[in-house]
Write a protein that holds these residues in place. Structure first.
Motif, PDB file in Angstrom:
ATOM      1  N   VAL A   1       1.287  -1.020   0.280  1.00 22.51           N
ATOM      2  CA  VAL A   1       0.194  -0.048   0.015  1.00 22.51           C
ATOM      3  C   VAL A   1       0.738   1.195  -0.012  1.00 22.51           C
ATOM      4  CG1 VAL A   1      -1.843   1.024   1.050  1.00 22.51           C
ATOM      5  CG2 VAL A   1      -1.740  -1.159   1.256  1.00 22.51           C
ATOM      6  N   VAL A   2       0.451   1.666  -0.953  1.00 21.38           N
ATOM      7  CA  VAL A   2       1.548   2.902  -0.977  1.00 21.38           C
ATOM      8  C   VAL A   2       0.925   4.138  -1.518  1.00 21.38           C
ATOM      9  CG1 VAL A   2       3.308   4.106  -2.883  1.00 21.38           C
ATOM     10  CG2 VAL A   2       2.874   2.103  -2.470  1.00 21.38           C
ATOM     11  N   ASP A   3       1.043   5.559  -0.284  1.00 23.53           N
ATOM     12  CA  ASP A   3       0.361   6.788   0.013  1.00 23.53           C
ATOM     13  C   ASP A   3       0.713   7.821  -1.167  1.00 23.53           C
ATOM     14  OD1 ASP A   3       2.744   8.345   1.210  1.00 23.53           O
ATOM     15  OD2 ASP A   3       1.715   7.944   3.040  1.00 23.53           O
ATOM     16  N   GLU A   4      -0.245   9.083  -1.140  1.00 22.36           N
ATOM     17  CA  GLU A   4       0.185   9.707  -2.597  1.00 22.36           C
ATOM     18  C   GLU A   4       1.774  10.145  -2.130  1.00 22.36           C
ATOM     19  OE1 GLU A   4      -1.861  10.603   0.245  1.00 22.36           O
ATOM     20  OE2 GLU A   4      -3.611   9.358  -0.523  1.00 22.36           O
ATOM     21  N   ALA A   5       1.931   9.851  -0.634  1.00 21.81           N
ATOM     22  CA  ALA A   5       3.787  11.108  -0.624  1.00 21.81           C
ATOM     23  C   ALA A   5       4.770   9.499  -1.099  1.00 21.81           C
ATOM     24  CB  ALA A   5       3.261  11.222   1.310  1.00 21.81           C
TER      25      ALA A   5
ATOM     26  N   LEU B   1       2.872   1.345   3.706  1.00 22.76           N
ATOM     27  CA  LEU B   1       2.045   0.305   4.919  1.00 22.76           C
ATOM     28  C   LEU B   1       2.655  -0.864   5.103  1.00 22.76           C
ATOM     29  CD1 LEU B   1      -0.486   0.626   6.620  1.00 22.76           C
ATOM     30  CD2 LEU B   1      -1.682   0.146   5.028  1.00 22.76           C
ATOM     31  N   LEU B   2       3.136  -0.854   6.388  1.00 17.52           N
ATOM     32  CA  LEU B   2       3.712  -2.329   6.987  1.00 17.52           C
ATOM     33  C   LEU B   2       3.083  -2.199   8.823  1.00 17.52           C
ATOM     34  CD1 LEU B   2       7.405  -1.664   6.616  1.00 17.52           C
ATOM     35  CD2 LEU B   2       5.334  -3.301   5.374  1.00 17.52           C
ATOM     36  N   GLN B   3       3.208  -3.106   8.869  1.00 11.12           N
ATOM     37  CA  GLN B   3       3.329  -3.825  10.731  1.00 11.12           C
ATOM     38  C   GLN B   3       4.074  -4.407  10.700  1.00 11.12           C
ATOM     39  OE1 GLN B   3      -0.561  -6.872   9.858  1.00 11.12           O
ATOM     40  NE2 GLN B   3      -0.158  -7.665   8.380  1.00 11.12           N
TER      41      GLN B   3
ATOM     42  N   LEU C   1      -0.615  -4.403  -5.124  1.00 12.72           N
ATOM     43  CA  LEU C   1      -0.166  -2.731  -4.915  1.00 12.72           C
ATOM     44  C   LEU C   1      -1.728  -2.170  -5.533  1.00 12.72           C
ATOM     45  CD1 LEU C   1       1.291  -1.085  -5.492  1.00 12.72           C
ATOM     46  CD2 LEU C   1       1.725  -0.346  -7.986  1.00 12.72           C
ATOM     47  N   ALA C   2      -1.899  -0.872  -4.155  1.00  7.28           N
ATOM     48  CA  ALA C   2      -2.515  -0.863  -3.667  1.00  7.28           C
ATOM     49  C   ALA C   2      -2.294   0.902  -3.172  1.00  7.28           C
ATOM     50  CB  ALA C   2      -3.544  -1.568  -2.491  1.00  7.28           C
ATOM     51  N   ARG C   3      -3.822   1.823  -3.563  1.00  7.00           N
ATOM     52  CA  ARG C   3      -3.330   3.199  -3.159  1.00  7.00           C
ATOM     53  C   ARG C   3      -4.451   3.146  -1.341  1.00  7.00           C
ATOM     54  NH1 ARG C   3      -7.101   6.481  -3.945  1.00  7.00           N
ATOM     55  NH2 ARG C   3      -8.744   6.285  -5.694  1.00  7.00           N
TER      56      ARG C   3
ATOM     57  N   TRP D   1       3.205   3.927   8.931  1.00 12.09           N
ATOM     58  CA  TRP D   1       3.502   3.679   7.381  1.00 12.09           C
ATOM     59  C   TRP D   1       5.313   4.848   7.277  1.00 12.09           C
ATOM     60  CZ3 TRP D   1       0.339   3.774   2.972  1.00 12.09           C
ATOM     61  CH2 TRP D   1      -0.855   4.043   3.287  1.00 12.09           C
ATOM     62  N   PHE D   2       6.019   4.141   6.513  1.00 10.30           N
ATOM     63  CA  PHE D   2       7.193   4.170   6.216  1.00 10.30           C
ATOM     64  C   PHE D   2       8.069   4.707   5.203  1.00 10.30           C
ATOM     65  CE2 PHE D   2       6.990   1.054   9.707  1.00 10.30           C
ATOM     66  CZ  PHE D   2       8.162   1.837  10.300  1.00 10.30           C
TER      67      PHE D   2
END
Length: 155
Positions: A26-30, A34-36, A105-107, A124-125
């Motif tokens: 999961v990749v955000d706009e920046a 996303l990791l756990q 892959l997701a947003r 988020w990293f």
């Protein structure tokens, strides 16, 4: 339930199950990922898990990401397929699962970030911050395949 990963280890136990699973980058706009940090092995990982009867692979990735992180996602592509018969997961209940995972892959589309009963932490990293995190080699491989931008990997 505790889990131990074995990859191409001659001392690994023989697998006794094969379960389709999805993991999700999961990749955000920046551009952050996303990791756990998992409760079963203490390592950082992508959200994901086994596919349930009656759901599609995309539905599995969406459900698992929400359950484990609190984030709603839209699937946008495939990072790769991971089916190395030499990679097994041994659980403390006696199951030894052969790897069969499709990494999607997701947003993010909404939700509120939170840990679950499967994770100690969720965060988020930036991609460069991931290199120093403790994680099993198979998860690092998926992240590196995504970062390479080469298209879907087949492993």
């Amino acid at each position: 339930m505790a889990r131990r990963d074995y990859e191409d280890d001659p001392n690994a136990p023989e697998p006794n199950s094969l379960v389709p699973a999805a993991s999700v980058v999961v990749v955000d706009e920046a551009g952050r990922i996303l990791l756990q940090r998992r409760t079963d092995n203490g390592m950082w990982a992508l959200p994901g898990g086994k596919m349930e009867l009656g759901e599609s692979l995309a539905d599995c990735g969406i459900r698992e990401t929400y359950e484990e992180t609190g984030i709603d996602v839209e699937i946008t592509g495939i990072v790769g397929t991971y089916t190395n018969p030499g990679h097994v997961f041994a659980y403390d209940d006696g199951e030894v699962r052969q790897e069969f995972s499709i990494c999607l892959l997701a947003r993010p589309t909404g939700g509120t970030l939170h840990a679950s009963d499967e994770s100690f932490e969720v965060a988020w990293f930036s991609p460069e911050d991931v290199d120093d995190l403790p994680m099993v080699p198979s998860i690092r491989k998926r992240i590196n395949d995504w970062r390479s931008g080469q298209g879907p990997a087949v492993r």
